[in-house]
Design an enzyme around this catalytic site. Structure first.
Site, short mmCIF file in Angstrom:
data_model
loop_
_atom_site.label_atom_id
_atom_site.label_comp_id
_atom_site.label_asym_id
_atom_site.label_seq_id
_atom_site.Cartn_x
_atom_site.Cartn_y
_atom_site.Cartn_z
N GLY A 145 0.82 -1.20 0.00
CA GLY A 145 0.00 0.00 0.00
C GLY A 145 0.85 1.25 0.00
O GLY A 145 2.05 1.21 0.32
N CYS A 146 0.24 2.37 -0.34
CA CYS A 146 1.01 3.61 -0.46
C CYS A 146 1.49 4.11 0.90
O CYS A 146 2.67 4.46 1.05
CB CYS A 146 0.17 4.69 -1.16
SG CYS A 146 -1.46 4.96 -0.47
N PHE A 147 0.62 4.16 1.90
CA PHE A 147 1.05 4.61 3.22
C PHE A 147 2.15 3.71 3.80
O PHE A 147 3.17 4.20 4.30
CB PHE A 147 -0.13 4.66 4.20
CG PHE A 147 -1.03 5.86 4.04
CD1 PHE A 147 -0.54 7.15 4.16
CD2 PHE A 147 -2.38 5.70 3.78
CE1 PHE A 147 -1.36 8.25 4.03
CE2 PHE A 147 -3.22 6.80 3.64
CZ PHE A 147 -2.71 8.08 3.77
N PRO A 148 1.99 2.37 3.77
CA PRO A 148 3.04 1.51 4.31
C PRO A 148 4.38 1.67 3.61
O PRO A 148 5.43 1.55 4.26
CB PRO A 148 2.48 0.10 4.12
CG PRO A 148 1.00 0.29 4.16
CD PRO A 148 0.78 1.59 3.44
N THR A 149 4.38 1.95 2.31
CA THR A 149 5.65 2.10 1.60
C THR A 149 6.48 3.22 2.21
O THR A 149 7.64 3.01 2.60
CB THR A 149 5.40 2.38 0.11
OG1 THR A 149 4.79 1.24 -0.49
CG2 THR A 149 6.71 2.68 -0.62
#
Length: 334
Positions: A145-149
């Protein structure tokens, strides 16, 4: 030449995959599918691709991509698990951009509230910098996901050393992270000149962060800000013991020295430095000694390093290419 299929090509992520892959020297986009835009020209939906991508959306059916070497599934959560097994059974490599294969199945069912239809399937978590060798040998990659990256990359080097007690991630995201369909939070009068925190303690991406940053207490609160692209994450890292700031910065530089898309520097990252590019900038290192608190800031483009760009980076690794192929270009600033 790698024959590429995209299942679910009408959203922001599908459009970004088309933009990134078009100039890839070793990839050929063969098929793009869409349930809602079947038989429409791609350039009639993604009008910025006029005179560039000369393809027509086909029916969303695994048989339509049967001649592909790799397929990107850019479909909503819960939909990929219905498609991926048939693709893999046909010998096609898959990079899934939904959440369906990112988590342990029990955690997935709790977080997403549905029964998983493909339990037992083994997928590699596609954070390229952490799992490069596993990705290289995998047929199914779960794109992060974008936030976890941005969050995981901002903290992983020091977590890996066992120096961390707790992390609190505070992320600011552009409106495109909510997808192409309008919502109350993306409606201009609600969003302009505003900052909107949401899902203060229960965002679905939190479990993704916790699954990688094991052994550390992790909290996360996202905010929507009035920009189109980008995620700026401030990581408040509570240390078990005080370290010298110079040593911490050197630790990060050493950890990421072989990673072409990670840029570590001392000043504070800016969204404008990474807009449209596959870089994750990490910087702004500050140490609050009296509270053993380290602050680290990361910046990514949520549609590139947070989605399509990272997916193509994973494709490069899976097919034995230099992972910079078709991706190594600067952001758009200002």
């Amino acid at each position: 030449m790698i024959k590429v299929g995209i299942i679910g090509g009408t959203g922001y992520t599908g459009g970004e995959l088309l933009r990134v892959l078009y100039n890839h020297p070793e990839a050929e986009i063969s098929v793009v599918t869409s349930r809602s835009n079947e038989n429409k020209k791609v350039s009639d939906v993604h009008k910025y691709l006029r005179n560039i991508v000369d393809l027509t959306f086909t029916k969303t059916d695994p048989r339509s991509v049967s001649e592909c070497d790799v397929v990107f599934t850019a479909v909503p959560h819960t939909k990929a698990m219905e498609i991926v097994p048939r693709l893999l059974d046909s010998g096609i490599k898959v990079i899934d951009l939904s959440a369906d294969y990112r988590l342990d199945f029990e955690i997935y069912e709790r977080v997403y509230g549905v029964k998983h239809k493909d339990k037992g399937r083994s997928a590699v978590y596609g954070l390229s910098e952490l799992y490069r060798e596993e990705i290289r040998n995998s047929s199914l990659v779960a794109n992060p996901g974008c936030f976890p990256t941005g969050a995981i990359l901002s903290a992983y080097p020091i977590v890996s050393k066992g120096y961390v007690e707790q992390i609190i991630f505070d992320s600011k995201t552009g409106i495109s992270g909510a997808g192409a369909s309008p919502t109350d939070n993306s409606h201009y009068p609600n969003m302009a000149e505003n900052v909107i925190p949401y899902k203060l303690t229960a965002h679905r991406h939190l479990e993704e962060m916790r699954s990688i940053l094991k052994g550390v207490r992790v909290s996360f609160t996202p905010h929507i800000v009035p920009v189109i692209r980008g995620i700026l994450t401030t990581a408040h890292i509570l240390l078990k013991k005080t370290s010298r700031l110079e040593e911490i910065i050197e630790l990060y530089k050493k950890y990421y020295k072989k990673d072409p898309f990670i840029r570590v520097f001392s000043d504070i990252p800016s969204l404008s430095y990474v807009r449209g590019a596959n870089f994750c900038d990490i910087g702004g290192f500050a140490l609050e000694v009296e509270n053993d608190r380290l602050v680290v800031v990361s910046a990514i483009d949520n549609l590139v390093k947070g989605a399509a760009g990272q997916a193509v980076q994973n494709m490069n690794i899976m097919f034995g290419l230099n992972e910079k192929t078709g991706l190594f270009y600067p952001g758009i600033s200002p």
